[in-house]
Design a protein around this motif. Structure first.
Motif, PDB file in Angstrom:
ATOM      1  N   SER A  56      43.421 -26.622   2.769  1.00 50.00           N
ATOM      2  CA  SER A  56      44.765 -26.531   2.504  1.00 50.00           C
ATOM      3  C   SER A  56      45.628 -28.050   1.801  1.00 50.00           C
ATOM      4  CB  SER A  56      45.579 -26.725   3.577  1.00 50.00           C
ATOM      5  OG  SER A  56      45.093 -24.749   3.399  1.00 50.00           O
ATOM      6  N   LEU A  57      44.577 -29.347   3.027  1.00 46.52           N
ATOM      7  CA  LEU A  57      44.631 -30.596   2.390  1.00 46.52           C
ATOM      8  C   LEU A  57      44.436 -31.753   1.300  1.00 46.52           C
ATOM      9  CD1 LEU A  57      44.261 -31.963   6.028  1.00 46.52           C
ATOM     10  CD2 LEU A  57      46.655 -31.903   4.868  1.00 46.52           C
ATOM     11  N   MET A  58      43.012 -30.560   0.738  1.00 45.69           N
ATOM     12  CA  MET A  58      41.527 -30.936  -0.719  1.00 45.69           C
ATOM     13  C   MET A  58      42.998 -30.352  -1.452  1.00 45.69           C
ATOM     14  SD  MET A  58      39.492 -32.892   0.117  1.00 45.69           S
ATOM     15  CE  MET A  58      38.813 -32.882  -1.108  1.00 45.69           C
ATOM     16  N   TYR A  59      43.403 -29.327  -1.241  1.00 48.43           N
ATOM     17  CA  TYR A  59      44.627 -28.733  -2.811  1.00 48.43           C
ATOM     18  C   TYR A  59      45.181 -29.513  -2.459  1.00 48.43           C
ATOM     19  CZ  TYR A  59      42.562 -24.027  -3.957  1.00 48.43           C
ATOM     20  OH  TYR A  59      41.425 -22.965  -4.791  1.00 48.43           O
ATOM     21  N   ASN A  60      46.129 -30.576  -1.622  1.00 42.46           N
ATOM     22  CA  ASN A  60      47.558 -30.738  -2.313  1.00 42.46           C
ATOM     23  C   ASN A  60      47.289 -32.296  -2.400  1.00 42.46           C
ATOM     24  OD1 ASN A  60      48.640 -33.578   0.377  1.00 42.46           O
ATOM     25  ND2 ASN A  60      50.397 -31.857  -0.437  1.00 42.46           N
ATOM     26  N   ILE A  61      45.769 -32.826  -2.002  1.00 41.96           N
ATOM     27  CA  ILE A  61      45.293 -33.903  -2.264  1.00 41.96           C
ATOM     28  C   ILE A  61      45.668 -33.953  -4.223  1.00 41.96           C
ATOM     29  CG2 ILE A  61      43.955 -35.419  -3.148  1.00 41.96           C
ATOM     30  CD1 ILE A  61      42.965 -35.053   0.035  1.00 41.96           C
ATOM     31  N   LYS A  62      44.433 -32.455  -4.370  1.00 47.58           N
ATOM     32  CA  LYS A  62      44.424 -32.266  -5.709  1.00 47.58           C
ATOM     33  C   LYS A  62      46.156 -32.014  -6.680  1.00 47.58           C
ATOM     34  CE  LYS A  62      43.915 -27.761  -7.285  1.00 47.58           C
ATOM     35  NZ  LYS A  62      44.923 -27.249  -8.535  1.00 47.58           N
ATOM     36  N   ASN A  63      46.996 -30.809  -6.075  1.00 51.00           N
ATOM     37  CA  ASN A  63      48.504 -30.914  -6.425  1.00 51.00           C
ATOM     38  C   ASN A  63      49.203 -32.392  -6.990  1.00 51.00           C
ATOM     39  OD1 ASN A  63      47.816 -28.317  -6.260  1.00 51.00           O
ATOM     40  ND2 ASN A  63      48.665 -27.985  -4.559  1.00 51.00           N
ATOM     41  N   ILE A  64      48.901 -33.287  -5.942  1.00 52.58           N
ATOM     42  CA  ILE A  64      50.118 -34.528  -5.793  1.00 52.58           C
ATOM     43  C   ILE A  64      49.434 -35.157  -7.003  1.00 52.58           C
ATOM     44  CG2 ILE A  64      49.761 -36.261  -4.623  1.00 52.58           C
ATOM     45  CD1 ILE A  64      52.266 -34.508  -3.794  1.00 52.58           C
ATOM     46  N   THR A 109      33.181 -21.018  17.190  1.00 53.24           N
ATOM     47  CA  THR A 109      33.599 -20.151  15.634  1.00 53.24           C
ATOM     48  C   THR A 109      35.333 -20.028  15.186  1.00 53.24           C
ATOM     49  OG1 THR A 109      31.366 -18.895  15.936  1.00 53.24           O
ATOM     50  CG2 THR A 109      32.950 -18.790  14.330  1.00 53.24           C
ATOM     51  N   TYR A 110      35.868 -19.974  15.557  1.00 51.80           N
ATOM     52  CA  TYR A 110      37.610 -19.373  15.566  1.00 51.80           C
ATOM     53  C   TYR A 110      37.775 -21.021  14.751  1.00 51.80           C
ATOM     54  CZ  TYR A 110      36.671 -14.803  16.953  1.00 51.80           C
ATOM     55  OH  TYR A 110      36.245 -13.898  16.769  1.00 51.80           O
ATOM     56  N   GLN A 111      37.899 -21.658  15.900  1.00 51.95           N
ATOM     57  CA  GLN A 111      38.238 -23.420  15.728  1.00 51.95           C
ATOM     58  C   GLN A 111      37.939 -23.941  14.729  1.00 51.95           C
ATOM     59  OE1 GLN A 111      38.285 -26.036  18.988  1.00 51.95           O
ATOM     60  NE2 GLN A 111      39.789 -27.442  18.050  1.00 51.95           N
ATOM     61  N   TRP A 112      36.032 -23.640  14.173  1.00 49.89           N
ATOM     62  CA  TRP A 112      35.735 -24.718  13.313  1.00 49.89           C
ATOM     63  C   TRP A 112      36.233 -23.795  11.593  1.00 49.89           C
ATOM     64  CZ3 TRP A 112      33.117 -28.454  12.067  1.00 49.89           C
ATOM     65  CH2 TRP A 112      32.356 -29.109  12.880  1.00 49.89           C
ATOM     66  N   LEU A 126      40.291 -24.120   7.079  1.00 50.46           N
ATOM     67  CA  LEU A 126      41.011 -24.115   6.019  1.00 50.46           C
ATOM     68  C   LEU A 126      42.635 -25.122   6.334  1.00 50.46           C
ATOM     69  CD1 LEU A 126      41.812 -20.174   7.871  1.00 50.46           C
ATOM     70  CD2 LEU A 126      40.699 -21.109   5.509  1.00 50.46           C
ATOM     71  N   ILE A 127      42.038 -25.370   7.063  1.00 48.13           N
ATOM     72  CA  ILE A 127      43.115 -27.076   7.275  1.00 48.13           C
ATOM     73  C   ILE A 127      43.142 -27.663   6.066  1.00 48.13           C
ATOM     74  CG2 ILE A 127      44.460 -28.389   8.496  1.00 48.13           C
ATOM     75  CD1 ILE A 127      44.074 -27.227  10.857  1.00 48.13           C
ATOM     76  N   ILE A 128      41.399 -28.055   6.311  1.00 51.03           N
ATOM     77  CA  ILE A 128      40.868 -28.968   5.122  1.00 51.03           C
ATOM     78  C   ILE A 128      40.613 -28.451   4.282  1.00 51.03           C
ATOM     79  CG2 ILE A 128      38.757 -30.033   4.335  1.00 51.03           C
ATOM     80  CD1 ILE A 128      37.765 -30.577   7.588  1.00 51.03           C
TER      81      ILE A 128
END
Length: 305
Positions: free
Chosen positions: A264-272, A252-255, A260-262
């Protein structure tokens, strides 16, 4: 000669990229802490070789850009320290020689410790090491630097930070041909590393056009470079989920950490995509370096959960 200028020229914030693939493959090559301990010397020399090559590349980039009369028209781009006169051409050239020797020294010890019994593999890895050293220098230096003239920076980053770093190191540790999940990991880390370079090149677009440097954003323009960025970040997101599925991960913790990483990466796409102020690209670039490292670390710990 001030050490702080060489530290700046080494671009310390990029160095986590050089150890991401190595760290993840090191973790995946072992199923226990005892195995990790047994391979700690191999991991150490892999890290030393990779960091030396990365610093060599960054020094060569500063040197190569400076002798090509590179002028910064964008105040948000890192200044070329040789061009600014903070580091002399002689001292930078001497540093390039030093890190070329260090890269070879650490690399040949690594190869000798791992594959010395197999002459063919030993020879193959030695050729690969020499190729990496040559490529680190010729990216920016020479009559036809491939990072300047051909826009091959993205491909080289994908190969060195993804394929070589993950697959090459995994084989050194296990002497086993990588399985499909390890290949997927190498693609995920490779594409994320390319995305870091792409953000860097979007930020430096005006400088590169002014100085005749060919990059993907110079070829595509800002609009399509952001679309390109979306693709090369989204692919690792899919790969992460596919990797966890193939490995049948049910922790569960790894999921939660993966999600959370995914996000954050989606937010990076939005920000760029929507970013307007170029000074914010530096912040997104550094965030992306950290996310890439966490991405590799998260997948790497699968065997221990």
């Amino acid at each position: 000669m001030k050490i702080k200028y060489f530290i700046y020229a080494s671009r310390v914030y990029t160095l986590p990229l050089s150890i991401t693939g190595i760290t993840s493959s090191y973790l995946l090559s072992s199923s226990s802490v005892i195995e990790l301990y047994k391979n700690i010397d191999i991991y150490t020399f892999s890290i030393l070789t990779s960091i030396s090559l990365q610093i060599l590349s960054n020094f060569s980039n500063d040197y190569g850009d400076s002798i090509k009369t590179f002028n910064n028209v964008n105040s948000y781009s890192p200044k070329k320290l040789v061009k600014c006169g903070k580091i002399s051409l002689y001292n930078m050239k001497k540093s390039i020689y030093i890190f070329s020797i260090l890269s070879f020294f650490f690399g040949i010890i690594l190869i000798f410790k791992t594959v010395r019994e197999n002459i063919f593999i030993f020879f193959l890895y030695t050729l690969g090491l020499l190729f990496c050293i040559y490529s680190s220098i010729s990216y920016s230096i020479g009559k036809t630097p491939y990072g300047w003239k051909f826009g091959l920076g993205d491909l080289s980053v994908f190969i060195f930070f993804g394929l070589f770093s993950v697959l090459g190191n995994f084989f050194l540790l296990t002497h086993i041909f990588p399985t499909i999940d390890i290949f997927l990991l190498s693609f995920g880390i490779g594409f994320l590393s390319v995305s870091v370079l792409n953000v860097n090149n979007i930020r430096d677009l005006k400088d590169d056009i002014e100085n005749g440097k060919i990059t993907i954003p110079v070829k595509l323009g800002v609009k399509y470079s952001k679309f390109y960025h979306t693709i090369i970040v989204f692919i690792p997101i899919v790969i992460c989920l596919l990797f966890l599925y193939i490995r049948n991960v049910n922790n569960t913790y790894q999921w939660i950490f993966s999600v959370l990483i995914i996000i954050s990466l989606m937010y990076n796409i939005k920000n760029i995509i929507f970013i307007k102020r170029k000074n914010l690209l530096n912040l997104e670039l550094k965030k992306l370096v950290l996310l890439t490292f966490l991405y590799g670390l998260n997948i790497g710990i699968t065997n221990f959960l």
